[in-house]
Design a protein around this motif. Structure first.
Motif, PDB file in Angstrom:
ATOM      1  N   CYS A  41       0.847  -1.193   0.000  1.00 13.99           N
ATOM      2  CA  CYS A  41       0.000   0.000   0.000  1.00 13.99           C
ATOM      3  C   CYS A  41       0.888   1.251   0.000  1.00 13.99           C
ATOM      4  O   CYS A  41       1.766   1.388   0.847  1.00 13.99           O
ATOM      5  CB  CYS A  41      -0.884  -0.016   1.238  1.00 13.99           C
ATOM      6  SG  CYS A  41      -1.872   1.473   1.425  1.00 13.99           S
ATOM      7  N   CYS A  64      -0.072   3.296   3.652  1.00 13.20           N
ATOM      8  CA  CYS A  64       0.313   2.817   4.984  1.00 13.20           C
ATOM      9  C   CYS A  64       1.537   1.902   4.950  1.00 13.20           C
ATOM     10  O   CYS A  64       2.083   1.580   5.994  1.00 13.20           O
ATOM     11  CB  CYS A  64      -0.863   2.130   5.667  1.00 13.20           C
ATOM     12  SG  CYS A  64      -1.274   0.513   4.991  1.00 13.20           S
ATOM     13  N   CYS A  92      -6.763  -1.681   0.186  1.00 11.89           N
ATOM     14  CA  CYS A  92      -5.918  -2.040   1.319  1.00 11.89           C
ATOM     15  C   CYS A  92      -6.801  -2.419   2.508  1.00 11.89           C
ATOM     16  O   CYS A  92      -7.651  -1.639   2.911  1.00 11.89           O
ATOM     17  CB  CYS A  92      -5.018  -0.863   1.691  1.00 11.89           C
ATOM     18  SG  CYS A  92      -4.028  -1.181   3.168  1.00 11.89           S
ATOM     19  N   CYS A 119      -5.934   0.253   5.666  1.00  8.67           N
ATOM     20  CA  CYS A 119      -6.297   1.671   5.696  1.00  8.67           C
ATOM     21  C   CYS A 119      -7.383   2.047   4.694  1.00  8.67           C
ATOM     22  O   CYS A 119      -7.848   3.177   4.699  1.00  8.67           O
ATOM     23  CB  CYS A 119      -5.052   2.536   5.487  1.00  8.67           C
ATOM     24  SG  CYS A 119      -4.433   2.552   3.799  1.00  8.67           S
TER      25      CYS A 119
HETATM   26 ZN    ZN Z   1      -2.928   0.859   3.396  1.00  7.21          ZN
END
Ligand code: ZN
Length: 63
Positions: free
Chosen positions: A9, A12, A27, A30
């Protein structure tokens, strides 16, 4: 056999797995929508290999 990819990701920094045929992947940590073509791919392969790579990556990152 279904192929999977492990992608990182961009928001994050955690890895997660999705089908190799997917163009986008959300993701699970997040909620960011990751475009597979733009993402960092850790590994490609069967579900077991990809899951292990995801766990290993996220453990090492200590996020
Ligand atoms: Zn993420």
């Amino acid at each position: 056999m279904m192929r999977y990819v492990a992608v990182v990701c961009p928001k994050c920094g955690r890895a997660s797995a999705t089908k190799a045929t997917a163009q986008r992947h959300q993701c699970p940590y997040c909620g960011t929508i990751i475009r597979i073509n733009d993402a960092t791919v850790i590994t490609v392969g069967d579900s077991k290999k990809v899951r292990e790579a995801v766990v290993r990556y996220n453990t090492q990152k200590k996020v």
